[in-house]
Design a protein around this motif. Structure first.
Motif, PDB file in Angstrom:
ATOM      1  N   LYS A   1       0.808  -1.228   0.000  1.00  0.00           N
ATOM      2  CA  LYS A   1       0.000   0.000   0.000  1.00  0.00           C
ATOM      3  C   LYS A   1       0.836   1.270   0.000  1.00  0.00           C
ATOM      4  O   LYS A   1       0.415   2.306  -0.490  1.00  0.00           O
ATOM      5  CB  LYS A   1      -0.935   0.000   1.208  1.00  0.00           C
ATOM      6  N   ASP A   2       2.025   1.177   0.588  1.00  0.00           N
ATOM      7  CA  ASP A   2       2.837   2.393   0.714  1.00  0.00           C
ATOM      8  C   ASP A   2       3.723   2.660  -0.503  1.00  0.00           C
ATOM      9  O   ASP A   2       4.500   3.606  -0.495  1.00  0.00           O
ATOM     10  CB  ASP A   2       3.694   2.324   1.982  1.00  0.00           C
ATOM     11  N   GLU A   3       3.605   1.837  -1.528  1.00  0.00           N
ATOM     12  CA  GLU A   3       4.414   2.085  -2.732  1.00  0.00           C
ATOM     13  C   GLU A   3       3.505   2.597  -3.841  1.00  0.00           C
ATOM     14  O   GLU A   3       2.514   1.975  -4.181  1.00  0.00           O
ATOM     15  CB  GLU A   3       5.111   0.798  -3.202  1.00  0.00           C
ATOM     16  N   THR A   4       3.864   3.734  -4.420  1.00  0.00           N
ATOM     17  CA  THR A   4       3.000   4.327  -5.440  1.00  0.00           C
ATOM     18  C   THR A   4       3.574   4.199  -6.846  1.00  0.00           C
ATOM     19  O   THR A   4       2.874   4.419  -7.822  1.00  0.00           O
ATOM     20  CB  THR A   4       2.784   5.829  -5.148  1.00  0.00           C
TER      21      THR A   4
ATOM     22  N   LEU B   1       8.783  -4.654  -8.268  1.00  0.00           N
ATOM     23  CA  LEU B   1       9.997  -5.252  -7.704  1.00  0.00           C
ATOM     24  C   LEU B   1       9.745  -5.850  -6.322  1.00  0.00           C
ATOM     25  O   LEU B   1      10.342  -6.859  -5.958  1.00  0.00           O
ATOM     26  CB  LEU B   1      11.124  -4.210  -7.642  1.00  0.00           C
ATOM     27  N   THR B   2       8.834  -5.236  -5.575  1.00  0.00           N
ATOM     28  CA  THR B   2       8.496  -5.783  -4.259  1.00  0.00           C
ATOM     29  C   THR B   2       7.647  -7.042  -4.405  1.00  0.00           C
ATOM     30  O   THR B   2       7.942  -8.074  -3.808  1.00  0.00           O
ATOM     31  CB  THR B   2       7.725  -4.737  -3.420  1.00  0.00           C
ATOM     32  N   ARG B   3       6.621  -6.950  -5.238  1.00  0.00           N
ATOM     33  CA  ARG B   3       5.741  -8.116  -5.416  1.00  0.00           C
ATOM     34  C   ARG B   3       6.500  -9.334  -5.923  1.00  0.00           C
ATOM     35  O   ARG B   3       6.247 -10.451  -5.526  1.00  0.00           O
ATOM     36  CB  ARG B   3       4.620  -7.768  -6.412  1.00  0.00           C
TER      37      ARG B   3
ATOM     38  N   PHE C   1      12.163  -8.942  -5.627  1.00  0.00           N
ATOM     39  CA  PHE C   1      13.504  -8.446  -5.973  1.00  0.00           C
ATOM     40  C   PHE C   1      14.074  -7.595  -4.847  1.00  0.00           C
ATOM     41  O   PHE C   1      15.277  -7.607  -4.606  1.00  0.00           O
ATOM     42  CB  PHE C   1      13.465  -7.606  -7.263  1.00  0.00           C
ATOM     43  N   VAL C   2      13.205  -6.811  -4.226  1.00  0.00           N
ATOM     44  CA  VAL C   2      13.668  -5.920  -3.165  1.00  0.00           C
ATOM     45  C   VAL C   2      12.702  -5.977  -1.983  1.00  0.00           C
ATOM     46  O   VAL C   2      11.543  -6.395  -2.118  1.00  0.00           O
ATOM     47  CB  VAL C   2      13.773  -4.441  -3.638  1.00  0.00           C
ATOM     48  N   SER C   3      13.206  -5.555  -0.852  1.00  0.00           N
ATOM     49  CA  SER C   3      12.367  -5.457   0.341  1.00  0.00           C
ATOM     50  C   SER C   3      12.643  -4.114   0.993  1.00  0.00           C
ATOM     51  O   SER C   3      13.784  -3.751   1.241  1.00  0.00           O
ATOM     52  CB  SER C   3      12.718  -6.602   1.297  1.00  0.00           C
ATOM     53  N   LYS C   4      11.557  -3.374   1.236  1.00  0.00           N
ATOM     54  CA  LYS C   4      11.733  -2.023   1.775  1.00  0.00           C
ATOM     55  C   LYS C   4      11.984  -2.091   3.283  1.00  0.00           C
ATOM     56  O   LYS C   4      11.269  -2.779   4.009  1.00  0.00           O
ATOM     57  CB  LYS C   4      10.455  -1.232   1.505  1.00  0.00           C
ATOM     58  N   LEU C   5      13.023  -1.367   3.711  1.00  0.00           N
ATOM     59  CA  LEU C   5      13.306  -1.280   5.137  1.00  0.00           C
ATOM     60  C   LEU C   5      12.654  -0.032   5.721  1.00  0.00           C
ATOM     61  O   LEU C   5      12.090  -0.050   6.805  1.00  0.00           O
ATOM     62  CB  LEU C   5      14.823  -1.252   5.356  1.00  0.00           C
ATOM     63  N   MET C   6      12.744   1.048   4.967  1.00  0.00           N
ATOM     64  CA  MET C   6      12.048   2.308   5.293  1.00  0.00           C
ATOM     65  C   MET C   6      12.077   3.144   4.019  1.00  0.00           C
ATOM     66  O   MET C   6      12.688   2.730   3.035  1.00  0.00           O
ATOM     67  CB  MET C   6      12.747   3.040   6.438  1.00  0.00           C
ATOM     68  N   ALA C   7      11.427   4.310   4.053  1.00  0.00           N
ATOM     69  CA  ALA C   7      11.353   5.118   2.832  1.00  0.00           C
ATOM     70  C   ALA C   7      12.765   5.388   2.286  1.00  0.00           C
ATOM     71  O   ALA C   7      13.639   5.868   3.006  1.00  0.00           O
ATOM     72  CB  ALA C   7      10.645   6.437   3.124  1.00  0.00           C
ATOM     73  N   GLY C   8      12.987   5.019   1.041  1.00  0.00           N
ATOM     74  CA  GLY C   8      14.275   5.298   0.404  1.00  0.00           C
ATOM     75  C   GLY C   8      15.380   4.308   0.713  1.00  0.00           C
ATOM     76  O   GLY C   8      16.512   4.488   0.275  1.00  0.00           O
TER      77      GLY C   8
ATOM     78  N   GLY D   1      16.813  -9.671  -7.110  1.00  0.00           N
ATOM     79  CA  GLY D   1      17.198  -8.272  -7.259  1.00  0.00           C
ATOM     80  C   GLY D   1      18.698  -8.093  -7.296  1.00  0.00           C
ATOM     81  O   GLY D   1      19.222  -7.295  -8.073  1.00  0.00           O
ATOM     82  N   LEU D   2      19.391  -8.855  -6.476  1.00  0.00           N
ATOM     83  CA  LEU D   2      20.853  -8.738  -6.446  1.00  0.00           C
ATOM     84  C   LEU D   2      21.456  -9.210  -7.763  1.00  0.00           C
ATOM     85  O   LEU D   2      22.427  -8.632  -8.265  1.00  0.00           O
ATOM     86  CB  LEU D   2      21.425  -9.540  -5.272  1.00  0.00           C
ATOM     87  N   ARG D   3      20.860 -10.257  -8.342  1.00  0.00           N
ATOM     88  CA  ARG D   3      21.380 -10.736  -9.638  1.00  0.00           C
ATOM     89  C   ARG D   3      21.254  -9.648 -10.698  1.00  0.00           C
ATOM     90  O   ARG D   3      22.168  -9.430 -11.486  1.00  0.00           O
ATOM     91  CB  ARG D   3      20.620 -11.998 -10.084  1.00  0.00           C
ATOM     92  N   THR D   4      20.115  -8.973 -10.735  1.00  0.00           N
ATOM     93  CA  THR D   4      19.925  -7.909 -11.718  1.00  0.00           C
ATOM     94  C   THR D   4      20.869  -6.735 -11.437  1.00  0.00           C
ATOM     95  O   THR D   4      21.510  -6.203 -12.342  1.00  0.00           O
ATOM     96  CB  THR D   4      18.450  -7.452 -11.740  1.00  0.00           C
ATOM     97  N   LEU D   5      20.972  -6.364 -10.174  1.00  0.00           N
ATOM     98  CA  LEU D   5      21.874  -5.270  -9.809  1.00  0.00           C
ATOM     99  C   LEU D   5      23.309  -5.592 -10.244  1.00  0.00           C
ATOM    100  O   LEU D   5      24.022  -4.740 -10.787  1.00  0.00           O
ATOM    101  CB  LEU D   5      21.812  -5.051  -8.296  1.00  0.00           C
TER     102      LEU D   5
END
Ligand code: ATP
Ligand code: MG
Length: 408
Positions: free
Chosen positions: A16-19, A26-28, A31-38, A46-50
């Motif tokens: 909900k907090d991603e617009t 990427l979250t769904r 690939f990534v997991s949000k720790l806090m904003a930014g 995600g690491l493979r792509t990075l």
């Protein structure tokens, strides 16, 4: 890699907090997991792509003679007071130790690279030198609602070059600029260069590399066939005007994201640190310095913004976490095919889970791996069904044919 072993799972709904599209997909897809904003953690996919983005950037920087290093991210205050950045740079993170010592977190590293490289430069014979790193940066950004596009912690490639003369700098600057266009092209992106003034530290010329995307935070004027564009903030031209760079088309307005830039730093930092070399006449001189940034993690977000559909991500092959996604829909061939593909050097994610075909298809579309290979007992002996993520039709063929097609 076996999907059954992957610790991440697909999420059906966007957080909900991603617009933005990049953060949602990427979250769904895990690939990534949000720790806090930014601030995000990069998970196995995600690491493979990075890493793939890093490899492309690394190859092109090595090709222009850049030497890779890894600089400290925790800096003593002194280096930042020397350049004035301690008071002037509003995004600089400042820390205090328990003994009241003060530090900064790297937001760009002229403060470290200048004294480090110049320690080894004594005469003109030691120049030019170019060093780069791919490292995390920290910035106290006010707005970080664009997913990977604006991090408070983000991955940047930053290169710095040192030259005997302005002329030698200009030559190298042009070479790096060409390397930048190659990088974006290899990533599947079309970048346009804006000419801008060098910001806080220099009145000298700089270029910003822009990729058109609605998720971007910059407004530009551009003409499709021209490799230049103008930032609306500094433009004298207007939408509908003729493109003054190429004189061939009319300018249109668009949103864009800055995916890199190159600056002529002049002698600002070498003078601050008072680091010189001895020229041919035996006189002390300050070198001319350049810096060259690329937003690695921002690029990952921009690629997703450009390459997606209602089902999920559509990775360009150059940065996809895997080349092929093998889906086993029953039958005993899966293991053998998985082994063969690996032996043939194809990076493959093997969906060996006990799940329905519909579920596997939907998740595969979301993850966005370029080639899908289906094995099932319904297909004829030794046959697989192959489909590209970009296409709707699949083709039944032998495994050898599939390998050949993918390797091409
Ligand atoms: P912006 O105008 O987007 O804030 P910047 O001018 O501050 O960028 P630089 O300091 O030159 O950018 O950094 C080099 C590159 O690093 C930028 O071109 C961009 O691609 C990337 N970058 C800058 N800030 C961020 C951020 N907060 N998150 C992710 N990438 C960033
Ligand atoms: Mg900035």
């Amino acid at each position: 890699m076996r999907q059954s072993q992957l610790f991440t799972k697909i999420e059906r709904n966007a957080p909900k907090d991603e617009t933005t599209i990049n953060a949602q997909l990427l979250t769904r897809a895990g690939f990534v997991s949000k720790l806090m904003a930014g601030v995000y953690s990069y998970l196995p996919l995600g690491l493979r792509t990075l890493e793939k983005i890093k490899t492309i950037v690394r190859e092109e920087m090595d090709a222009v003679g850049g030497q890779e290093i890894s600089m400290a991210m925790l800096h003593p205050k002194a280096n930042w007071t020397t350049t004035g950045g301690w008071d002037k740079i509003d995004v600089l993170f400042k820390l205090k130790s328990r003994t009241e010592k003060e530090y900064a977190l790297g937001q760009s590293e002229e403060e470290v690279v200048t004294p480090t490289v110049m320690k080894y430069v004594t005469t003109y014979k030691d120049l030019p030198k170019s060093v780069y790193q791919i490292n995390w940066k920290f910035r106290d950004e006010l707005r970080s609602k664009s997913g990977l596009l604006r991090g408070v912690e983000f991955l940047m490639k930053d290169m710095y070059s040192f030259h005997e003369t302005q002329e030698d700098f200009d030559r190298y600057f042009a070479e790096v600029k060409r390397a930048y266009f190659r990088i974006y092209e290899r990533l599947g992106l079309t970048a346009k260069a804006t000419e801008a003034s060098g910001g806080a530290f220099t009145q000298k010329i700089s270029y910003e590399f822009m990729v058109l995307t609605d998720a971007g935070e910059d407004d530009i004027l551009y003409f499709d066939a021209c490799e230049f564009c103008v930032n609306v903030e500094i433009a004298k031209e207007k939408e509908g005007d003729k493109c003054t760079r190429c004189n061939k088309g009319t300018l249109a307005k668009a949103k864009a994201s800055e995916v890199g830039n190159v600056f002529d730093l002049g002698q600002k930092f070498v003078k601050d640190f008072d680091v010189t070399f001895t020229d041919k006449e035996g006189k002390k001189q300050y070198p001319v310095m350049g810096c060259y940034g690329i937003g690695i993690s921002r690029l990952m977000g921009v690629i997703v913004e450009k390459y997606n559909d209602e089902k999920g991500i559509i990775w360009p092959e150059s940065v996809a976490p895997f080349t092929a996604h093998l889906l086993s829909l029953g039958g005993a061939d899966g293991e053998k095919i998985y082994e063969t593909l690996q032996k043939k050097g194809i990076q493959v994610l093997y969906d060996d889970r006990d799940a329905s075909a519909g579920e596997k298809f939907a998740e595969s579309d979301l993850i966005g791996i370029p080639w899908r290979i289906i094995t099932s007992s319904k297909l004829g002996d030794g046959k697989v069904e192959v489909k590209k993520r970009t296409e709707t039709e699949s083709t039944v063929m032998t495994l050898e044919e599939a390998v050949e097609l993918i390797k091409k």
